[in-house]
Structures are given as structure tokens and as C-alpha cells.
Enzyme design. Sequence first.
Site, PDB file in Angstrom:
ATOM      1  NE  ARG A   1      -3.225   0.603   3.058  1.00  0.00           N
ATOM      2  CZ  ARG A   1      -2.604   0.666   4.383  1.00  0.00           C
ATOM      3  NH1 ARG A   1      -1.811   1.714   4.665  1.00  0.00           N
ATOM      4  NH2 ARG A   1      -2.934  -0.241   5.160  1.00  0.00           N
TER       5      ARG A   1
ATOM      6  CE1 TYR B   1     -14.759  11.711 -18.490  1.00  0.00           C
ATOM      7  CE2 TYR B   1     -14.026  12.290 -16.116  1.00  0.00           C
ATOM      8  CZ  TYR B   1     -14.706  11.502 -17.167  1.00  0.00           C
ATOM      9  OH  TYR B   1     -14.808  10.058 -16.851  1.00  0.00           O
TER      10      TYR B   1
ATOM     11  CG  ASP C   1      -7.788  16.600 -16.974  1.00  0.00           C
ATOM     12  OD1 ASP C   1      -6.797  16.000 -17.693  1.00  0.00           O
ATOM     13  OD2 ASP C   1      -8.818  16.128 -16.513  1.00  0.00           O
TER      14      ASP C   1
ATOM     15  CE  LYS D   1     -10.706   8.270 -20.016  1.00  0.00           C
ATOM     16  NZ  LYS D   1     -10.870   9.690 -19.487  1.00  0.00           N
TER      17      LYS D   1
HETATM   18  C1  LIG Z   1     -11.474  10.063 -18.147  1.00  0.00           C
HETATM   19  C2  LIG Z   1     -11.117  11.601 -17.889  1.00  0.00           C
HETATM   20  C3  LIG Z   1     -10.668  11.835 -16.658  1.00  0.00           C
HETATM   21  C4  LIG Z   1     -11.206  10.981 -15.447  1.00  0.00           C
HETATM   22  O1  LIG Z   1     -10.199   9.715 -15.449  1.00  0.00           O
HETATM   23  P1  LIG Z   1     -10.639   8.256 -15.052  1.00  0.00           P
HETATM   24  O2  LIG Z   1      -9.398   7.533 -15.124  1.00  0.00           O
HETATM   25  O3  LIG Z   1     -11.616   7.594 -15.853  1.00  0.00           O
HETATM   26  O4  LIG Z   1     -10.977   8.140 -13.802  1.00  0.00           O
HETATM   27  C5  LIG Z   1     -10.433  13.207 -16.148  1.00  0.00           C
HETATM   28  N1  LIG Z   1     -10.251  14.049 -17.198  1.00  0.00           N
HETATM   29  C6  LIG Z   1     -10.234  13.863 -18.468  1.00  0.00           C
HETATM   30  C7  LIG Z   1     -10.172  14.952 -19.430  1.00  0.00           C
HETATM   31  C8  LIG Z   1     -10.849  12.538 -18.774  1.00  0.00           C
HETATM   32  O5  LIG Z   1     -10.825  12.268 -20.109  1.00  0.00           O
END
Ligand SMILES: *Cc1c(COP(=O)(O)O)cnc(C)c1O
Length: 370
Positions: free
Chosen positions: A49, A101, A168, A193
Site C-alpha cells: 500500500r 470532462y 488536466d 486514456k
Molecule cells: C477520463 C478523464 C478523466 C477521469 O479519468 P478516469 O481514469 O476515468 O478516472 C479526467 N479528465 C479527463 C479529461 C478525462 O478524459
Amino acid sequence: MKKPATIAAHAAGAVDQHSGGVVPALQPSTTFMRDADYAPVRADNIYSRDDSDNLRQAQEVLRRLEDAAETLLFPSGMAAIAAVFRTLPNGAKVIVQSGIYWGTMAWIRDFCERREIALTEVDADDLIATAAEQPADLVFIETPSNPWLKSVDIAAVKDATSGLLVVDATAATPILMRGLDFGADIVMHSATKGINGHSDVLAGVLSTRNAETEVWQMIRADRKMAGAILGPFEAWLLTRAMRTLPLRVERMSQNAQELAEHLLAHDGVEDVFYPGLPHHVGHAIAQKQMQGGYGSLLSVLVRGDRARALQVTGKLQVFLRATSLGGVESLVEHRQTIEPHTGIPENLIRVSVGIEHIDDLIADWEQALA
Ligand SMILES: *Cc1c(COP(=O)(O)O)cnc(C)c1O
């Protein structure tokens, strides 16, 4: 500093010293031995962990790609975002870009309400002005944004605010944009992604320019104590996937650019949102911030209504109908069906472009629009 393609292909030097293998071993053990004097056999491996070899290997690849001081992986992108927001005191002030998002926005709204945090949501176009006017503890932006593909000038936001700037950069990946270079304090990606790119690992990542800040120390301590850790198998898969990240991103960006240009010229299409198209809002900012392409994500506004958009979506054969983005296989999503109340146009089809041959991708849209 080595080039990204070299860092990625070599997984930042991860090999298996024990066997001599050129790829690292997968070590699933949750607990690690102590010797007869009760000293840990390896001081950095106590309990999984806290940390594990496979986790450190994946983090090191990402740390070098971002040119970061420290990088931490989380079990999902949302867990990474939550880790940042959980450092805010009750009553804090945050500015968040709107039209990002939807999962992020929905969670941030809920969290801020529970913690009595003052939340200002502002469009990408007004972000710099708002950040300059309003004091904030944290400014959260997403560039390029999903699904509007708007670009925000990271350096200009950094200049405008004294708050912590979190970016992000999921749609760009560290290959096309290194947010820390433009002044972001923390860069976040959903590694689910493009970074993993094979639609088989859920992960999130945070990278910082300065690992000594109070916020980063809190993030690191909270991940460990609250247990928001990525498991060794996911980390191992991620390390494996990232070897081809620069290649995948290059091909996907080429395909996306070509498809975007082709669809924009099509009679059946009203508009295409893509940072690589000169007419699209924020193109100049994207040009300044991104190198080597504009990513795999675009949105197509077909000429017609919701029924027409769903008809086109239904006729696509190469593009699979599924959520998510950044995988080697092309995907489409009718976003308004998923988030009906957020102002997504009914004729918008979000497209994640994969690594298939561009001729097949264009032919698929041609037959679907015919
Ligand atoms: C998919 C996504 C997220 C969230 O990520 P997860 O791995 O699905 O929790 C956050 N920001 C963007 C731009 C995304 O495309």
C-alpha cells in the site's frame, strides 16, 4: 535529458536485475520480508500500500516524460483529481474551467458543497480575466478540453493567479504538451486514456515541479495512508504500454488531423472542433503549447438533429460506439446522451481516433454520412 521516444522505449531503464530479463518482472507480493535482525530485506519495500517496484517503474517513466520533480500514480484519473482537492481547507476558494470532462465537474461540485468551498466555474475564454480578478487557492483547468477541445494558455493563467495551478492534460499526453514547462504547479492525466492507450488499465497520475510544497507532501502522505494506490499489475501493464506511447500519439495525431480536415470539408458536417484546425477557437494557443500534433480527440457536429447524429453514429463500423478515448482503436460517443443537461449540442459526436489506417477511418465516415 533523453528524448521521450528513448525514455519510453526503455521504460526509463526498468530491467530485471534478478533474472537478467530486459523487461521488469511483475512482483505482486503485498508484503516484504525482514531478516533475522528484523531489518527489512529492502528498506523501500515493506507493504504494497506504500509503494512497490512496479509502481516506481511506471512513475519514473512518467516523471521523466513530464520532466517533473516527482510523479505519483493513482488507481484512476478521478482518484488523482480527488487527491488534489482533498488538500483544500474548508472554506477555500477555487476556480474551475467549465465545459470540461463531466465526471470531473460533477465530483468537484459535490465535493465543494460538502466542504463549503467557494467554487467559481468559468469558460476557457474568460479564465485568465477571472483568475486575475478573483483570489483563489486553486485554479483547475483542462487543456485541450473534453469534448469542446478548447485550449487554455497555461502560462497566462499562471501569471494571473497566486493560487495553485493544476492542469488536466489528458487529451494532450506528456508527449504533445508538458504543462510543467508552462508554469503548471501540478499536471494531471487520466492514464486510462492515451498514456496506457490499450483500453485495459484504469489509472491516474499527478506530477509536480516542486515536491517540497506543503500541498504535495499532503498528497503523497494521503495516497499512502488512505490507500489510493495503483496495484503492481496495473503499473506493470502501464509500463509495458508506455514503451510505444510516442509512436501511438504520433500516429493518432496524424490520423486525427487528417480526419478533422476531411470532415470539415464534408457537406454533411456543420463543424469540427479540433485544436489542429486553424478556424477552431484556441488554435493559436494550442500551436504555442503543443508540439508534434494536437492529439486524438475531436468533436464532429453533423448537419442535422439528434436523430441524425445517432443515425451516423449507428452506421459507423470501424469506429466502435463506446465511451473513453486515447486507445489504439477508434471510438465514437454521442455525448449528449451521456450528459443531457450540460449544454452539449445534440448533433455532436465525440471521436477518439486510433492507430488504424487513415483510409479505412475516412471511408467509414464517408459511408456513415452518405
Ligand atoms: C477520463 C478523464 C478523466 C477521469 O479519468 P478516469 O481514469 O476515468 O478516472 C479526467 N479528465 C479527463 C479529461 C478525462 O478524459
